[in-house]
Scaffold this motif. Structure first.
Motif, PDB file in Angstrom:
ATOM      1  N   SER A 284      -1.171  -9.373   4.017  1.00  0.00           N
ATOM      2  CA  SER A 284      -1.663  -9.840   2.709  1.00  0.00           C
ATOM      3  C   SER A 284      -2.891  -9.068   2.227  1.00  0.00           C
ATOM      4  N   GLU A 285      -3.545  -8.336   3.130  1.00  0.00           N
ATOM      5  CA  GLU A 285      -4.795  -7.659   2.760  1.00  0.00           C
ATOM      6  C   GLU A 285      -4.615  -6.197   2.396  1.00  0.00           C
ATOM      7  N   ASN A 286      -3.618  -5.543   2.953  1.00  0.00           N
ATOM      8  CA  ASN A 286      -3.505  -4.088   2.791  1.00  0.00           C
ATOM      9  C   ASN A 286      -2.255  -3.632   2.045  1.00  0.00           C
ATOM     10  N   LEU A 304       0.490   0.745  -0.458  1.00  0.00           N
ATOM     11  CA  LEU A 304      -0.138   0.551   0.849  1.00  0.00           C
ATOM     12  C   LEU A 304      -1.553   1.108   0.838  1.00  0.00           C
ATOM     13  N   ASN A 305      -2.457   0.370   1.455  1.00  0.00           N
ATOM     14  CA  ASN A 305      -3.848   0.803   1.559  1.00  0.00           C
ATOM     15  C   ASN A 305      -3.930   2.020   2.489  1.00  0.00           C
ATOM     16  N   SER A 306      -4.402   3.144   1.964  1.00  0.00           N
ATOM     17  CA  SER A 306      -4.436   4.389   2.750  1.00  0.00           C
ATOM     18  C   SER A 306      -5.470   4.353   3.875  1.00  0.00           C
ATOM     19  N   GLU A 307      -6.357   3.358   3.857  1.00  0.00           N
ATOM     20  CA  GLU A 307      -7.320   3.228   4.949  1.00  0.00           C
ATOM     21  C   GLU A 307      -6.661   2.655   6.210  1.00  0.00           C
ATOM     22  N   LYS A 308      -5.540   1.958   6.005  1.00  0.00           N
ATOM     23  CA  LYS A 308      -4.835   1.370   7.144  1.00  0.00           C
ATOM     24  C   LYS A 308      -3.534   2.093   7.462  1.00  0.00           C
ATOM     25  N   SER A 347      -3.539   3.395 -13.015  1.00  0.00           N
ATOM     26  CA  SER A 347      -4.024   2.030 -12.807  1.00  0.00           C
ATOM     27  C   SER A 347      -5.259   1.987 -11.916  1.00  0.00           C
ATOM     28  N   GLY A 348      -5.713   3.159 -11.444  1.00  0.00           N
ATOM     29  CA  GLY A 348      -6.974   3.224 -10.731  1.00  0.00           C
ATOM     30  C   GLY A 348      -6.894   3.590  -9.263  1.00  0.00           C
ATOM     31  N   TYR A 349      -5.695   3.818  -8.739  1.00  0.00           N
ATOM     32  CA  TYR A 349      -5.561   4.173  -7.327  1.00  0.00           C
ATOM     33  C   TYR A 349      -5.947   5.632  -7.073  1.00  0.00           C
ATOM     34  N   SER A 350      -6.405   5.891  -5.859  1.00  0.00           N
ATOM     35  CA  SER A 350      -6.665   7.266  -5.442  1.00  0.00           C
ATOM     36  C   SER A 350      -5.338   7.965  -5.165  1.00  0.00           C
ATOM     37  N   GLU A 351      -5.398   9.268  -5.016  1.00  0.00           N
ATOM     38  CA  GLU A 351      -4.191  10.054  -4.693  1.00  0.00           C
ATOM     39  C   GLU A 351      -3.572   9.571  -3.385  1.00  0.00           C
ATOM     40  N   LYS A 352      -4.416   9.284  -2.383  1.00  0.00           N
ATOM     41  CA  LYS A 352      -3.914   8.844  -1.076  1.00  0.00           C
ATOM     42  C   LYS A 352      -3.253   7.479  -1.157  1.00  0.00           C
ATOM     43  N   ASP A 353      -3.857   6.559  -1.898  1.00  0.00           N
ATOM     44  CA  ASP A 353      -3.246   5.234  -2.056  1.00  0.00           C
ATOM     45  C   ASP A 353      -1.925   5.339  -2.822  1.00  0.00           C
ATOM     46  N   ALA A 354      -1.962   6.105  -3.919  1.00  0.00           N
ATOM     47  CA  ALA A 354      -0.768   6.250  -4.768  1.00  0.00           C
ATOM     48  C   ALA A 354       0.410   6.807  -3.977  1.00  0.00           C
ATOM     49  N   ALA A 355       0.127   7.624  -2.961  1.00  0.00           N
ATOM     50  CA  ALA A 355       1.189   8.212  -2.136  1.00  0.00           C
ATOM     51  C   ALA A 355       1.870   7.172  -1.248  1.00  0.00           C
ATOM     52  N   GLY A 356       1.331   5.967  -1.219  1.00  0.00           N
ATOM     53  CA  GLY A 356       1.943   4.893  -0.433  1.00  0.00           C
ATOM     54  C   GLY A 356       2.565   3.829  -1.313  1.00  0.00           C
ATOM     55  N   THR A 357       3.097   4.252  -2.440  1.00  0.00           N
ATOM     56  CA  THR A 357       3.697   3.316  -3.402  1.00  0.00           C
ATOM     57  C   THR A 357       5.217   3.295  -3.271  1.00  0.00           C
ATOM     58  N   VAL A 358       5.778   2.090  -3.288  1.00  0.00           N
ATOM     59  CA  VAL A 358       7.233   1.913  -3.260  1.00  0.00           C
ATOM     60  C   VAL A 358       7.627   0.999  -4.409  1.00  0.00           C
ATOM     61  N   ARG A 359       8.671   1.383  -5.142  1.00  0.00           N
ATOM     62  CA  ARG A 359       9.213   0.537  -6.202  1.00  0.00           C
ATOM     63  C   ARG A 359      10.578   0.014  -5.782  1.00  0.00           C
ATOM     64  N   PHE A 360      10.688  -1.311  -5.721  1.00  0.00           N
ATOM     65  CA  PHE A 360      11.973  -1.967  -5.521  1.00  0.00           C
ATOM     66  C   PHE A 360      12.378  -2.560  -6.870  1.00  0.00           C
ATOM     67  N   ASN A 380       9.046  -3.010  10.162  1.00  0.00           N
ATOM     68  CA  ASN A 380       9.140  -1.848  11.049  1.00  0.00           C
ATOM     69  C   ASN A 380       8.410  -0.641  10.452  1.00  0.00           C
ATOM     70  N   LEU A 381       8.542  -0.486   9.133  1.00  0.00           N
ATOM     71  CA  LEU A 381       7.907   0.630   8.438  1.00  0.00           C
ATOM     72  C   LEU A 381       6.378   0.550   8.587  1.00  0.00           C
ATOM     73  N   LEU A 382       5.844  -0.654   8.410  1.00  0.00           N
ATOM     74  CA  LEU A 382       4.392  -0.826   8.492  1.00  0.00           C
ATOM     75  C   LEU A 382       3.877  -0.469   9.889  1.00  0.00           C
ATOM     76  N   LYS A 383       4.646  -0.833  10.916  1.00  0.00           N
ATOM     77  CA  LYS A 383       4.238  -0.487  12.287  1.00  0.00           C
ATOM     78  C   LYS A 383       4.259   1.026  12.490  1.00  0.00           C
ATOM     79  N   LYS A 384       5.275   1.665  11.932  1.00  0.00           N
ATOM     80  CA  LYS A 384       5.425   3.118  12.098  1.00  0.00           C
ATOM     81  C   LYS A 384       4.320   3.884  11.366  1.00  0.00           C
ATOM     82  N   PHE A 385       3.927   3.416  10.205  1.00  0.00           N
ATOM     83  CA  PHE A 385       2.971   4.158   9.384  1.00  0.00           C
ATOM     84  C   PHE A 385       1.528   3.676   9.546  1.00  0.00           C
ATOM     85  N   GLN A 386       1.336   2.669  10.365  1.00  0.00           N
ATOM     86  CA  GLN A 386      -0.028   2.167  10.568  1.00  0.00           C
ATOM     87  C   GLN A 386      -0.887   3.199  11.305  1.00  0.00           C
ATOM     88  N   LYS A 387      -2.137   3.328  10.913  1.00  0.00           N
ATOM     89  CA  LYS A 387      -3.035   4.300  11.553  1.00  0.00           C
ATOM     90  C   LYS A 387      -3.469   3.790  12.918  1.00  0.00           C
TER      91      LYS A 387
END
Length: 387
Positions: A284-286, A304-308, A347-360, A380-387
């Motif tokens: 719910s946070e990231n 997705l939050n690029s910090e995580k 909408s105000g996202y950084s390049e790194k954040d924007a690169a974690g966008t998915v449209r369903f 599963n995706l979140l586990k794979k891409f988590q830092k």
């Protein structure tokens, strides 16, 4: 977990409805006449086109003479923006065009081309929900403004612009207003008189019609010059023999959509809520939901939050695809590479954040079981891409 095939990219395109396909067949076979021909073969097809024109006009509360059939939303946008800008400049010498930084490229690139041709253009900013605010637009309106183009529903975030509120800002001025309604036509009620627009564009393949056909609404009395020359079709404003089967299909697809408008809206609304609730349970946070709380239920954009997370649009979409889920990155494909979406960055996202966008994007063909499966894969995706 058994792999499923789940299509959640309906904002990109939709399958042709079986009834729509059936309606097309006669116009690909026995009813093959050229509608410009005066013999019986041509007259039969001409009647069918005009019936389709009347159907579309009735759906948006327009006059049939205000409907022009095109090859799709992109051509409709080009026809309207080029046509009104140039014709109005010839009449009034006003040459300023206003749009916003979250528009579809069919609008942005057309306006950029007019800028290079000598027109004055202003690209105003949207808010964090990718909506155009009245105060922002008001500040840009002056005596030089000829045309304003603001989309009805954003194709990436699903945010809905309050078009009727925006058009009231200048209803005492001689300014023309266009709205790209490609993502709203057939999904929510559209009344061009209530919206207060002079022109509107829409496409068949977003509503279970075929690709390669759409329409432009141009209010009677609006100055507009042709985009295509070389024929007297569409009242001398769109040269070229009409796509008969496509036009008939567009009309039938629109009719089917209007018959189930409320049911479809409520159905996909439940799917979107189920998906959002599931996403919040995952993180719910990231994971940020785009477009605002009142966005169109047919579209769900998340970032997705690029910090995580290690955000990589192409890898994220490929991971989903390998697991049977068709979605979009909310990005534009250029020369085989996926760039971070200009809409999401607007909408105000950084390049790194924007690169974690998915449209369903949903349809009534999707099920709750498909949503649940997608949430499993997302986990599963979140586990794979988590830092």
């Amino acid at each position: 977990m058994i792999k499923k095939i789940v299509y959640l990219d309906n904002a990109a395109t939709t399958p042709v409805h079986p009834k729509v396909f059936e309606k097309m067949i006669p116009f690909l076979k026995e009813n093959f006449g050229n509608p410009s021909s005066i013999h019986s073969f041509g007259r039969k097809v001409r009647v069918a086109i005009e019936d389709a024109r009347e159907t579309i006009a009735n759906i948006i509360n327009a006059d049939p003479s205000e409907i022009y059939f095109t090859s799709g939303g992109t051509e409709a946008n080009n026809f309207i923006i080029n046509g009104i800008s140039k014709a109005n400049f010839n009449e009034t010498r006003r040459n300023k065009i206003i749009t916003n930084n979250a528009e579809h490229h069919a609008v942005l690139d057309t306006i950029e081309n007019l800028f290079h041709a000598g027109f004055e253009t202003e690209i105003i900013k949207v808010n964090k929900e990718t909506k155009v605010e009245s105060n922002t637009l008001r500040k840009s309106i002056d005596e030089k403004v000829s045309l304003i183009s603001i989309m009805h529903v954003n194709n990436e975030t699903g945010s809905i612009n309050n078009i009727s509120e925006l058009t009231k800002l200048f209803d005492d001025k001689d300014i023309y207003f266009h709205t790209d309604a490609v993502q709203s036509f057939g999904k929510i009620k559209i009344d061009v008189k209530e919206l207060g627009v002079n022109s509107l564009s829409a496409s068949a393949h977003k509503i279970n019609g075929p690709k390669g056909v759409g329409f432009a609404y141009v209010k009677s009395g609006t100055p507009i010059s042709p985009l295509l020359f070389g024929g007297s079709q569409e009242r001398n404003r769109r040269g070229g023999t009409e796509n008969i089967a496509g036009i008939i299909a567009l009309s039938e697809a629109a009719k089917i959509k209007m018959e189930s408008l409320d049911y479809s809206f409520q159905y996909v609304e439940k799917l979107k809520k189920r998906m959002i609730d599931g996403i919040k349970n995952l993180d719910s946070e990231n994971i940020f939901i785009n477009g605002g709380n009142d966005s169109l239920p047919y579209i769900l954009s998340l970032t997705l939050n690029s910090e995580k997370y290690n955000n990589d649009a192409e890898s994220i979409i490929m991971f989903l695809d390998i697991n049977g889920i068709a979605a979009s990155s909310g990005s534009a494909c250029t020369s085989g590479t996926i760039k971070a979406s200009h809409v999401i960055k607007a909408s105000g996202y950084s390049e790194k954040d924007a690169a974690g966008t998915v449209r369903f994007s949903f349809s009534t063909e999707n099920t709750e079981e498909e949503i649940d499966y997608t949430l499993e894969i997302l986990s599963n995706l979140l586990k794979k891409f988590q830092k």
